[in-house]
Write a protein that holds these residues in place. Structure first.
Motif, short mmCIF file in Angstrom:
data_model
loop_
_atom_site.label_atom_id
_atom_site.label_comp_id
_atom_site.label_asym_id
_atom_site.label_seq_id
_atom_site.Cartn_x
_atom_site.Cartn_y
_atom_site.Cartn_z
N TRP A 43 0.84 -1.20 0.00
CA TRP A 43 0.00 0.00 0.00
C TRP A 43 0.87 1.25 0.00
N TRP A 44 1.90 1.25 0.84
CA TRP A 44 2.81 2.39 0.92
C TRP A 44 3.56 2.60 -0.40
N LEU A 45 4.14 1.53 -0.94
CA LEU A 45 4.86 1.64 -2.21
C LEU A 45 3.92 2.03 -3.35
N GLY A 46 2.75 1.42 -3.37
CA GLY A 46 1.78 1.74 -4.43
C GLY A 46 1.34 3.19 -4.38
N SER A 47 1.15 3.71 -3.19
CA SER A 47 0.76 5.12 -3.06
C SER A 47 1.85 6.03 -3.61
N MET A 48 3.09 5.68 -3.34
CA MET A 48 4.20 6.50 -3.86
C MET A 48 4.26 6.43 -5.39
N VAL A 49 4.18 5.23 -5.92
CA VAL A 49 4.27 5.05 -7.38
C VAL A 49 3.10 5.74 -8.08
N LEU A 50 1.90 5.53 -7.58
CA LEU A 50 0.74 6.14 -8.22
C LEU A 50 0.75 7.66 -8.07
N GLY A 51 1.28 8.16 -6.98
CA GLY A 51 1.40 9.61 -6.83
C GLY A 51 2.32 10.21 -7.88
N VAL A 52 3.45 9.56 -8.11
CA VAL A 52 4.38 10.03 -9.14
C VAL A 52 3.73 9.90 -10.52
N ALA A 53 3.10 8.77 -10.78
CA ALA A 53 2.43 8.57 -12.08
C ALA A 53 1.35 9.61 -12.30
N TYR A 54 0.60 9.92 -11.27
CA TYR A 54 -0.48 10.92 -11.39
C TYR A 54 0.10 12.30 -11.68
N ASP A 55 1.25 12.61 -11.08
CA ASP A 55 1.89 13.90 -11.36
C ASP A 55 2.32 14.00 -12.82
N VAL A 56 2.74 12.87 -13.39
CA VAL A 56 3.16 12.86 -14.80
C VAL A 56 1.93 12.98 -15.69
N ALA A 57 0.97 12.09 -15.51
CA ALA A 57 -0.27 12.11 -16.29
C ALA A 57 -1.29 11.25 -15.56
#
Length: 85
Positions: A43-57
């Protein structure tokens, strides 16, 4: 927040039922511990990855989420079939 709470409630009930179904009774305590440890880290890693992905697009975050949900469903179905057969 209401959607998040509903999703978490669904996850809790389904996860407990899945562990109870897939793991022998004597091993359930350890299985629940391992499951929730992995869940917390993921959950922690996924939140970080999806946050970065969301910032990109934002659509990239959606594709990642949908792909991982599909992969998880396939794995769970395969585990269930392996236990039946």
């Amino acid at each position: 927040i209401a959607l998040w709470a509903a999703a978490l409630g669904g996850l809790e009930s389904i996860a407990k039922a899945a562990v109870a179904t897939l793991v022998p009774k004597v091993e359930r305590g350890a299985a629940y511990g391992r499951f929730y440890a992995v869940l917390g880290i993921a959950w922690w890693l996924g939140s970080m990855v999806l946050g970065v992905a969301y910032d990109v697009a934002p659509w990239i975050a959606g594709v990642i989420s949908a792909g991982l949900a599909l992969a998880a469903a396939i794995v769970l179905l395969q585990v269930g079939r392996a236990r039946e057969g």
